[in-house]
Design an enzyme around this catalytic site. Structure first.
Site, PDB file in Angstrom:
ATOM      1  N   SER A  55      43.109  29.340  45.356  1.00 45.92           N
ATOM      2  CA  SER A  55      41.925  29.147  44.503  1.00 45.92           C
ATOM      3  C   SER A  55      42.257  29.501  43.060  1.00 45.92           C
ATOM      4  O   SER A  55      43.357  29.974  42.758  1.00 45.92           O
ATOM      5  CB  SER A  55      40.740  29.980  45.011  1.00 45.92           C
ATOM      6  OG  SER A  55      40.963  31.355  44.787  1.00 45.92           O
ATOM      7  N   ILE A 104      43.139  30.346  39.353  1.00 52.62           N
ATOM      8  CA  ILE A 104      44.254  30.098  38.438  1.00 52.62           C
ATOM      9  C   ILE A 104      45.468  29.542  39.203  1.00 52.62           C
ATOM     10  O   ILE A 104      46.130  28.608  38.748  1.00 52.62           O
ATOM     11  CB  ILE A 104      44.630  31.408  37.692  1.00 52.62           C
ATOM     12  CG1 ILE A 104      43.481  31.834  36.779  1.00 52.62           C
ATOM     13  CG2 ILE A 104      45.922  31.243  36.899  1.00 52.62           C
ATOM     14  CD1 ILE A 104      43.649  33.222  36.143  1.00 52.62           C
ATOM     15  N   SER A 141      46.485  40.581  33.011  1.00 50.81           N
ATOM     16  CA  SER A 141      45.101  40.380  32.552  1.00 50.81           C
ATOM     17  C   SER A 141      44.988  41.037  31.183  1.00 50.81           C
ATOM     18  O   SER A 141      45.809  41.903  30.827  1.00 50.81           O
ATOM     19  CB  SER A 141      44.148  41.075  33.531  1.00 50.81           C
ATOM     20  OG  SER A 141      42.858  41.166  32.984  1.00 50.81           O
ATOM     21  N   TYR A 182      41.667  48.247  39.167  1.00 46.14           N
ATOM     22  CA  TYR A 182      42.154  46.915  38.778  1.00 46.14           C
ATOM     23  C   TYR A 182      42.946  47.019  37.474  1.00 46.14           C
ATOM     24  O   TYR A 182      44.085  46.549  37.388  1.00 46.14           O
ATOM     25  CB  TYR A 182      40.974  45.954  38.624  1.00 46.14           C
ATOM     26  CG  TYR A 182      41.361  44.574  38.170  1.00 46.14           C
ATOM     27  CD1 TYR A 182      41.852  43.628  39.072  1.00 46.14           C
ATOM     28  CD2 TYR A 182      41.250  44.198  36.830  1.00 46.14           C
ATOM     29  CE1 TYR A 182      42.214  42.355  38.644  1.00 46.14           C
ATOM     30  CE2 TYR A 182      41.611  42.929  36.399  1.00 46.14           C
ATOM     31  CZ  TYR A 182      42.093  42.011  37.311  1.00 46.14           C
ATOM     32  OH  TYR A 182      42.453  40.749  36.884  1.00 46.14           O
ATOM     33  N   LYS A 234      47.059  46.497  36.782  1.00 46.85           N
ATOM     34  CA  LYS A 234      47.605  45.555  35.804  1.00 46.85           C
ATOM     35  C   LYS A 234      48.426  46.297  34.744  1.00 46.85           C
ATOM     36  O   LYS A 234      49.482  45.819  34.339  1.00 46.85           O
ATOM     37  CB  LYS A 234      46.479  44.730  35.159  1.00 46.85           C
ATOM     38  CG  LYS A 234      45.700  43.846  36.148  1.00 46.85           C
ATOM     39  CD  LYS A 234      46.564  42.766  36.781  1.00 46.85           C
ATOM     40  CE  LYS A 234      45.750  41.766  37.595  1.00 46.85           C
ATOM     41  NZ  LYS A 234      46.571  40.715  38.216  1.00 46.85           N
TER      42      LYS A 234
HETATM   43  N1  NAP Z   1      39.581  35.075  36.490  1.00 48.25           N
HETATM   44  C1  NAP Z   1      39.816  35.929  35.518  1.00 48.25           C
HETATM   45  O1  NAP Z   1      38.946  36.177  34.667  1.00 48.25           O
HETATM   46  C2  NAP Z   1      41.158  36.597  35.391  1.00 48.25           C
HETATM   47  C3  NAP Z   1      41.488  37.202  34.179  1.00 48.25           C
HETATM   48  C4  NAP Z   1      42.719  37.817  34.061  1.00 48.25           C
HETATM   49  C5  NAP Z   1      43.595  37.830  35.115  1.00 48.25           C
HETATM   50  N2  NAP Z   1      43.266  37.244  36.290  1.00 48.25           N
HETATM   51  C6  NAP Z   1      44.231  37.306  37.376  1.00 48.25           C
HETATM   52  O2  NAP Z   1      44.526  36.002  37.808  1.00 48.25           O
HETATM   53  C7  NAP Z   1      44.999  36.052  39.143  1.00 48.25           C
HETATM   54  C8  NAP Z   1      44.271  34.980  39.958  1.00 48.25           C
HETATM   55  O3  NAP Z   1      42.906  35.300  40.028  1.00 48.25           O
HETATM   56  P1  NAP Z   1      41.748  34.211  39.956  1.00 48.25           P
HETATM   57  O4  NAP Z   1      40.890  34.545  38.801  1.00 48.25           O
HETATM   58  O5  NAP Z   1      42.303  32.847  40.080  1.00 48.25           O
HETATM   59  O6  NAP Z   1      40.877  34.632  41.257  1.00 48.25           O
HETATM   60  P2  NAP Z   1      40.728  33.973  42.700  1.00 48.25           P
HETATM   61  O7  NAP Z   1      40.243  32.579  42.581  1.00 48.25           O
HETATM   62  O8  NAP Z   1      39.937  34.943  43.495  1.00 48.25           O
HETATM   63  O9  NAP Z   1      42.230  33.909  43.230  1.00 48.25           O
HETATM   64  C9  NAP Z   1      42.873  35.027  43.779  1.00 48.25           C
HETATM   65  C10 NAP Z   1      44.002  34.533  44.638  1.00 48.25           C
HETATM   66  O10 NAP Z   1      44.726  35.669  45.133  1.00 48.25           O
HETATM   67  C11 NAP Z   1      44.907  35.485  46.526  1.00 48.25           C
HETATM   68  N3  NAP Z   1      45.024  36.763  47.203  1.00 48.25           N
HETATM   69  C12 NAP Z   1      44.141  37.795  47.237  1.00 48.25           C
HETATM   70  N4  NAP Z   1      44.602  38.762  48.030  1.00 48.25           N
HETATM   71  C13 NAP Z   1      45.794  38.334  48.532  1.00 48.25           C
HETATM   72  C14 NAP Z   1      46.745  38.880  49.439  1.00 48.25           C
HETATM   73  N5  NAP Z   1      46.568  40.087  50.010  1.00 48.25           N
HETATM   74  N6  NAP Z   1      47.864  38.157  49.719  1.00 48.25           N
HETATM   75  C15 NAP Z   1      48.046  36.949  49.161  1.00 48.25           C
HETATM   76  N7  NAP Z   1      47.186  36.370  48.316  1.00 48.25           N
HETATM   77  C16 NAP Z   1      46.063  37.065  48.005  1.00 48.25           C
HETATM   78  C17 NAP Z   1      43.686  34.691  46.992  1.00 48.25           C
HETATM   79  O11 NAP Z   1      44.019  33.960  48.183  1.00 48.25           O
HETATM   80  P3  NAP Z   1      43.606  34.342  49.684  1.00 48.25           P
HETATM   81  O12 NAP Z   1      42.282  35.027  49.629  1.00 48.25           O
HETATM   82  O13 NAP Z   1      43.572  32.997  50.357  1.00 48.25           O
HETATM   83  O14 NAP Z   1      44.707  35.194  50.183  1.00 48.25           O
HETATM   84  C18 NAP Z   1      43.518  33.731  45.829  1.00 48.25           C
HETATM   85  O15 NAP Z   1      44.333  32.602  46.008  1.00 48.25           O
HETATM   86  C19 NAP Z   1      44.743  37.475  39.646  1.00 48.25           C
HETATM   87  O16 NAP Z   1      45.948  38.213  39.601  1.00 48.25           O
HETATM   88  C20 NAP Z   1      43.762  38.028  38.639  1.00 48.25           C
HETATM   89  O17 NAP Z   1      43.853  39.421  38.528  1.00 48.25           O
HETATM   90  C21 NAP Z   1      42.059  36.616  36.465  1.00 48.25           C
END
Ligand code: NAP
Length: 203
Positions: free
Chosen positions: A15, A17, A140, A153, A157
């Protein structure tokens, strides 16, 4: 195209990013390895990529390091190498420190910090043998600052910066690069799956 025929392993590709990166790299003619825990979602992402048969679904829980070597073996069997690892898996947090259990704090570190380290340890030796490769860490803006209700969190990071800035210098004389990416706030499912004080999902 810069990523043509490169093998790019993306964790957290089910899902947000990671999913968006998969579509982008696939359009750039890379072979993408899609990892996360939800296999059916990974399969949907693979089918949404251009040239779906050139990509691989590889189920992986980053918090289960004992399974990582075997998973990597499957990539090597199919593609021979990993050119780029994108450490993107992550879990968010919405919890006040005074109410949060140590167990929940550890869970966040296990996924965001130790999970990233484990997958990195798996790919690094072969990259060093080849003297080429790139390891990307999705941190992040909260890897640079902190705000309330994101303590573990933000700590996870920040810890990635301490670790990977050190690794980048250790690798300075090699052909292996480290990139630390600090996105701002992006509308994904991160809030939905963020952990609250007792470890349940925020929703
Ligand atoms: N969205 C933001 O505002 C933002 C900002 C800065 C940084 N980020 C970073 O971007 C990255 C992606 O986040 P996102 O925003 O795209 O959120 P997201 O849609 O919730 O994606 C998170 C992903 O991590 C996977 N994941 C979670 N736990 C896991 C585990 N134990 N083993 C393997 N995969 C796991 C989930 O897949 P499954 O549940 O299928 O395992 C999912 O594919 C993260 O590192 C987040 O901290 C996000």
């Amino acid at each position: 195209m810069p990523f043509s025929n490169q093998t790019i392993w993306i964790t957290g590709a089910s899902s947000g990013i990671g999913e968006a990166l998969a579509y982008t790299f696939a359009r750039q003619r890379a072979n993408v390895v899609l990892s996360a825990r939800r296999v059916e979602r990974l399969e949907r992402v693979r089918l949404g990529c251009t040239r779906p048969n050139d990509h691989m679904v590889l189920p992986l829980d980053v918090a289960m390091p004992d399974t990582h070597e075997a998973a990597y073996g499957k990539i090597i069997e199919r593609f021979g190498k990993v050119d780029i690892l994108v450490n993107n898996s992550g879990v968010g947090q919405r919890a006040r420190i005074s109410e949060t259990t140590l167990d929940v704090e550890r869970r966040i570190m296990d996924v965001n910090y130790f999970g990233t380290l484990s997958v990195t340890h798996i790919v690094l030796p072969d990259m060093l043998k080849r003297n080429s490769g790139k390891i990307v860490v999705i941190s992040s803006v909260l890897g640079k600052i902190s705000i309330p209700f994101r303590s573990s969190y933000a700590a996870s990071k920040h810890a990635l910066h301490g670790y990977f800035e050190s690794l980048r210098i250790e690798l300075a004389d090699t052909g292996v690069d480290i990139s630390i990416i600090c996105p701002g706030f992006i509308q994904t499912d991160i809030s939905v799956h963020s952990l609250i004080a007792d470890g349940k999902e925020h929703g």
